[in-house]
Scaffold this active site. Structure first.
Site, PDB file in Angstrom:
ATOM      1  N   CYS A   1      -9.273  -5.871   2.804  1.00 24.39           N
ATOM      2  CA  CYS A   1      -9.450  -4.441   3.058  1.00 24.39           C
ATOM      3  C   CYS A   1     -10.896  -3.999   2.882  1.00 24.39           C
ATOM      4  O   CYS A   1     -11.278  -2.916   3.309  1.00 24.39           O
ATOM      5  CB  CYS A   1      -8.548  -3.629   2.127  1.00 24.39           C
ATOM      6  SG  CYS A   1      -6.803  -3.953   2.377  1.00 24.39           S
TER       7      CYS A   1
ATOM      8  N   THR B   1       0.830  -1.210   0.000  1.00 22.08           N
ATOM      9  CA  THR B   1       0.000   0.000   0.000  1.00 22.08           C
ATOM     10  C   THR B   1       0.860   1.253   0.000  1.00 22.08           C
ATOM     11  O   THR B   1       0.633   2.185  -0.783  1.00 22.08           O
ATOM     12  CB  THR B   1      -0.952   0.008   1.215  1.00 22.08           C
ATOM     13  OG1 THR B   1      -1.901  -1.059   1.064  1.00 22.08           O
ATOM     14  CG2 THR B   1      -1.695   1.334   1.313  1.00 22.08           C
TER      15      THR B   1
ATOM     16  N   ASN C   1      -6.226  -9.995  -6.508  1.00 22.04           N
ATOM     17  CA  ASN C   1      -6.317 -10.542  -5.160  1.00 22.04           C
ATOM     18  C   ASN C   1      -7.626 -11.266  -4.873  1.00 22.04           C
ATOM     19  O   ASN C   1      -7.703 -12.047  -3.933  1.00 22.04           O
ATOM     20  CB  ASN C   1      -6.117  -9.420  -4.129  1.00 22.04           C
ATOM     21  CG  ASN C   1      -7.051  -8.249  -4.387  1.00 22.04           C
ATOM     22  OD1 ASN C   1      -6.945  -7.586  -5.422  1.00 22.04           O
ATOM     23  ND2 ASN C   1      -7.967  -7.977  -3.475  1.00 22.04           N
TER      24      ASN C   1
ATOM     25  N   GLN D   1       0.264  -9.829  -4.687  1.00 22.47           N
ATOM     26  CA  GLN D   1      -0.151 -11.234  -4.727  1.00 22.47           C
ATOM     27  C   GLN D   1       0.757 -12.109  -5.589  1.00 22.47           C
ATOM     28  O   GLN D   1       0.754 -13.331  -5.431  1.00 22.47           O
ATOM     29  CB  GLN D   1      -1.583 -11.341  -5.260  1.00 22.47           C
ATOM     30  CG  GLN D   1      -2.635 -10.748  -4.361  1.00 22.47           C
ATOM     31  CD  GLN D   1      -2.831 -11.539  -3.076  1.00 22.47           C
ATOM     32  OE1 GLN D   1      -2.384 -12.666  -2.934  1.00 22.47           O
ATOM     33  NE2 GLN D   1      -3.518 -10.926  -2.124  1.00 22.47           N
TER      34      GLN D   1
ATOM     35  N   GLY E   1       5.401  -8.260   1.986  1.00 29.79           N
ATOM     36  CA  GLY E   1       6.024  -9.441   2.556  1.00 29.79           C
ATOM     37  C   GLY E   1       5.075 -10.458   3.143  1.00 29.79           C
ATOM     38  O   GLY E   1       5.337 -11.660   3.116  1.00 29.79           O
TER      39      GLY E   1
END
Length: 383
Positions: free
Chosen positions: A329, A75, A155, A183, A203
């Site tokens: 999200c 992000t 995603n 992803q 990560g």
């Protein structure tokens, strides 16, 4: 006695690998120096370790060491890339941006912000396949196109976008390319070695802790990308991402990427085997796969079950499996998926898509047949 719930939401996050946790703990409690401290050995060891991590992460995408900027995750990397390139577009009067309507909100929302600042943003819809073609993007290219931003792997559906092919084409133009690889990083390594100008990495999709990632800023020949910082204070990370480096998390990302790279072939084989087991078991139900199965990663499966409400199904399955209706999200919002909606799927499909995603080593004991039994009992008319 605690209920054992199979974790089928790996697209949201993965469990930290035990080897990674050991590395993180070491750099938190033993070699705990600040990589910016230049007057003692603690700082020197931290600085050297971060350099080694940077070398390795750069190598995984075929970049140069100095082209890797450590961040808190995809992000932040997306925001630095998209908002950081905007001033160059304003100076050069190139305010046109091409993206897709199926991007993560971490791309869509910064671009909507730029749209409010006078940029023109084309949000391409992929159709039922969920895949944006190279031709679709090139057809929208204009002399004033500053940037193309296209995700590597969606995603929600797991559909792979043609980022490598598109990068080769865009290198022939002055238009920059950004890829949100949250992803796909590590899972389809060759794609990200294409000449993509900016790559966002996270990560925690590959067994690293949450809160660490990277932005790759690849040069074009001798020219650095004309990125400007969106934060200030300290000048770290080539002045693009100020603040004390999170050495333990960076080392965790390094170790996770190393471990994943070593086991990538086994991961892919096992993930594909699980997908086949899932699809075979689901054959007892009436379901539809959302997205082109021929262009999908092996560990994400988005399905809609005829006549079943996805939220009701999740509630019924809560003691068996952890699954999601879409992006972590936005999954708290019971509205139709913006991804499935952009694919042109009917509202009842877009509202009831269910995403199964797995990290093979973390679901070794999971049996899809038990999951299907519950679905069959809920779905009228299942064979």
């Amino acid at each position: 006695m605690a209920v054992v719930v199979a974790y089928l939401d790996a697209a949201a996050t993965t469990r930290v690998d035990s080897r990674v946790a050991d590395v993180v703990l070491h750099w938190m409690t033993e070699d705990f120096g600040n990589a910016g401290s230049r007057t003692h050995e603690y700082g020197a060891r931290a600085k050297k370790a971060v350099h080694e991590a940077r070398v390795f992460i750069a190598g995984t995408v075929g970049a140069k060491t100095e082209e890797v900027i450590f961040t808190s995750g995809a992000t932040e990397s997306n925001n630095i890339a998209l908002l950081g390139i905007a001033p160059h577009g304003e100076k050069c009067e190139r305010r046109h941006i091409i993206t897709s309507a199926i991007e993560h909100k971490a791309v869509i929302e910064p671009l909507l912000h730029l749209q409010g600042k006078g940029f023109e943003v084309d949000f391409l819809a992929p159709g039922p396949s969920g895949r944006i073609s190279t031709e679709m993007v090139l057809d929208r290219l204009r002399p004033d196109t500053l940037l193309v931003s296209l995700m590597h792997v969606n995603n929600e559906t797991g559909v792979i976008q043609p980022v490598a092919e598109l990068a080769e084409e865009l290198r022939k133009t002055p238009t920059f390319m950004h890829v949100d690889a949250a992803q796909g990083y590590g899972k389809i390594p060759q794609d990200l070695k294409a000449p993509i100008d900016m790559i966002s990495i996270s990560g925690h999709k590959i067994g690293a802790p949450k809160g660490v990632g990277a932005l790759v800023t690849r040069r074009r020949g001798w020219d650095k990308l004309p990125l400007e910082p969106i934060m200030f204070g300290g000048g770290q990370e080539r002045k693009l991402r100020p603040g004390t480096l999170a050495v333990p998390l960076i080392m965790g990302l390094y170790e996770a990427a190393r471990v994943f790279q070593e086991g990538q072939a086994d991961w892919e084989r096992e993930a594909r085997a699980m997908r086949e087991r899932m699809l075979t078991a689901l054959g007892r139900t009436r379901f539809h796969v959302n997205g082109d199965a021929d262009y999908s990663v092996p560990h994400i499966l988005n399905v809609t079950f005829d006549g079943l409400n996805a939220e009701a199904l999740i509630v019924r399955l809560k003691n068996q499996v952890a699954v999601a209706t879409g992006s972590a999200c936005t999954s708290a919002s019971y509205t139709p998926s913006h991804v499935l909606t952009a694919m042109g799927l009917p509202k009842e499909v877009a509202t009831n898509g269910l995403r199964f995603s797995w990290f093979p080593s973390q679901v070794a004991d999971f049996t899809p047949e038990e999951l299907v039994e519950t679905i069959v009992r809920m779905q009228p008319g299942s064979p």
